[in-house]
Motif scaffolding. Structure first.
Motif, PDB file in Angstrom:
ATOM      1  N   TYR A 121      33.985  31.938 -14.404  1.00 19.07           N
ATOM      2  CA  TYR A 121      34.312  33.127 -15.186  1.00 19.07           C
ATOM      3  C   TYR A 121      35.069  34.139 -14.345  1.00 19.07           C
ATOM      4  O   TYR A 121      34.877  34.234 -13.135  1.00 19.07           O
ATOM      5  N   ASP A 122      35.910  34.929 -14.996  1.00 14.91           N
ATOM      6  CA  ASP A 122      36.595  36.044 -14.343  1.00 14.91           C
ATOM      7  C   ASP A 122      35.575  37.158 -14.130  1.00 14.91           C
ATOM      8  O   ASP A 122      34.811  37.500 -15.032  1.00 14.91           O
ATOM      9  N   GLN A 123      35.562  37.728 -12.951  1.00 12.54           N
ATOM     10  CA  GLN A 123      34.553  38.726 -12.626  1.00 12.54           C
ATOM     11  C   GLN A 123      34.796  40.044 -13.355  1.00 12.54           C
ATOM     12  O   GLN A 123      33.849  40.739 -13.698  1.00 12.54           O
ATOM     13  N   LEU A 124      36.027  40.389 -13.622  1.00 10.18           N
ATOM     14  CA  LEU A 124      36.324  41.664 -14.276  1.00 10.18           C
ATOM     15  C   LEU A 124      36.158  41.596 -15.788  1.00 10.18           C
ATOM     16  O   LEU A 124      35.546  42.468 -16.395  1.00 10.18           O
ATOM     17  N   THR A 125      36.706  40.554 -16.400  1.00 13.35           N
ATOM     18  CA  THR A 125      36.703  40.488 -17.858  1.00 13.35           C
ATOM     19  C   THR A 125      35.545  39.682 -18.415  1.00 13.35           C
ATOM     20  O   THR A 125      35.179  39.852 -19.575  1.00 13.35           O
ATOM     21  N   GLY A 126      34.979  38.792 -17.630  1.00 18.46           N
ATOM     22  CA  GLY A 126      33.909  37.932 -18.108  1.00 18.46           C
ATOM     23  C   GLY A 126      34.422  36.738 -18.898  1.00 18.46           C
ATOM     24  O   GLY A 126      33.639  35.979 -19.461  1.00 18.46           O
ATOM     25  N   ALA A 127      35.734  36.557 -18.933  1.00 22.27           N
ATOM     26  CA  ALA A 127      36.327  35.441 -19.684  1.00 22.27           C
ATOM     27  C   ALA A 127      36.193  34.142 -18.907  1.00 22.27           C
ATOM     28  O   ALA A 127      36.256  34.121 -17.672  1.00 22.27           O
ATOM     29  N   LEU A 128      36.015  33.057 -19.640  1.00 23.54           N
ATOM     30  CA  LEU A 128      35.912  31.734 -19.026  1.00 23.54           C
ATOM     31  C   LEU A 128      37.276  31.309 -18.500  1.00 23.54           C
ATOM     32  O   LEU A 128      38.242  31.246 -19.238  1.00 23.54           O
ATOM     33  N   ARG A 129      37.372  31.034 -17.195  1.00 24.01           N
ATOM     34  CA  ARG A 129      38.618  30.596 -16.580  1.00 24.01           C
ATOM     35  C   ARG A 129      38.752  29.083 -16.589  1.00 24.01           C
ATOM     36  O   ARG A 129      39.801  28.535 -16.845  1.00 24.01           O
ATOM     37  N   GLN A 130      37.658  28.417 -16.236  1.00 24.23           N
ATOM     38  CA  GLN A 130      37.730  26.966 -16.042  1.00 24.23           C
ATOM     39  C   GLN A 130      36.364  26.347 -16.295  1.00 24.23           C
ATOM     40  O   GLN A 130      35.328  26.965 -16.043  1.00 24.23           O
ATOM     41  N   ASN A 131      36.389  25.115 -16.779  1.00 24.48           N
ATOM     42  CA  ASN A 131      35.170  24.360 -17.009  1.00 24.48           C
ATOM     43  C   ASN A 131      35.312  23.050 -16.252  1.00 24.48           C
ATOM     44  O   ASN A 131      36.215  22.274 -16.519  1.00 24.48           O
ATOM     45  N   VAL A 132      34.430  22.771 -15.312  1.00 25.27           N
ATOM     46  CA  VAL A 132      34.512  21.573 -14.481  1.00 25.27           C
ATOM     47  C   VAL A 132      33.290  20.703 -14.771  1.00 25.27           C
ATOM     48  O   VAL A 132      32.153  21.156 -14.655  1.00 25.27           O
ATOM     49  N   GLN A 133      33.531  19.459 -15.153  1.00 21.53           N
ATOM     50  CA  GLN A 133      32.454  18.500 -15.405  1.00 21.53           C
ATOM     51  C   GLN A 133      32.086  17.832 -14.086  1.00 21.53           C
ATOM     52  O   GLN A 133      32.948  17.359 -13.357  1.00 21.53           O
ATOM     53  N   ILE A 134      30.790  17.750 -13.779  1.00 23.78           N
ATOM     54  CA  ILE A 134      30.324  17.141 -12.540  1.00 23.78           C
ATOM     55  C   ILE A 134      29.700  15.791 -12.863  1.00 23.78           C
ATOM     56  O   ILE A 134      28.774  15.705 -13.661  1.00 23.78           O
ATOM     57  N   GLY A 135      30.190  14.752 -12.243  1.00 17.33           N
ATOM     58  CA  GLY A 135      29.610  13.411 -12.387  1.00 17.33           C
ATOM     59  C   GLY A 135      29.385  12.987 -13.823  1.00 17.33           C
ATOM     60  O   GLY A 135      30.155  13.291 -14.716  1.00 17.33           O
ATOM     61  N   GLN A 136      28.260  12.290 -14.035  1.00 22.11           N
ATOM     62  CA  GLN A 136      27.963  11.816 -15.386  1.00 22.11           C
ATOM     63  C   GLN A 136      26.621  12.262 -15.845  1.00 22.11           C
ATOM     64  O   GLN A 136      25.685  12.460 -15.282  1.00 22.11           O
TER      65      GLN A 136
END
Length: 91
Positions: free
Chosen positions: A76-91
């Motif tokens: 998330y962006d620290q100032l706006t709180g908007a989601l920047r990126q979503n990273v999937q880890i493993g399975q």
């Protein structure tokens, strides 16, 4: 009457004890001041996707990341709180 060497030694021990006590008070005061300092800013509420709970939180410069229980990292962006990126880890 006590010898001059003994008088000097007594004054030296008294002075060193006083310096050590003042130093201890200063160290404790600095630790208290440091622990009471404001930490990094975060939004009041973290909005996570439905059915997901946070297991860890990492704060970087200008962003923060939430590790979720379904093996995702949400950045998330620290100032706006908007989601920047979503990273999937493993399975």
């Amino acid at each position: 009457m006590e010898p001059a060497n003994l008088r000097f030694l007594r004054l030296l021990v008294t002075a060193l004890t006083s310096v050590m006590m003042v130093g201890l008070v200063v160290v404790v005061a600095l630790i208290v001041i440091r622990l009471n300092a404001d930490g990094p800013t975060m939004p009041d509420q973290i909005v996570l996707p439905d059915g997901v709970s946070a297991t860890a939180l990492t704060i970087g410069q200008g962003w923060w990341a939430v590790v979720t229980d379904d093996n995702q990292i949400l950045i998330y962006d620290q100032l706006t709180g908007a989601l920047r990126q979503n990273v999937q880890i493993g399975q």
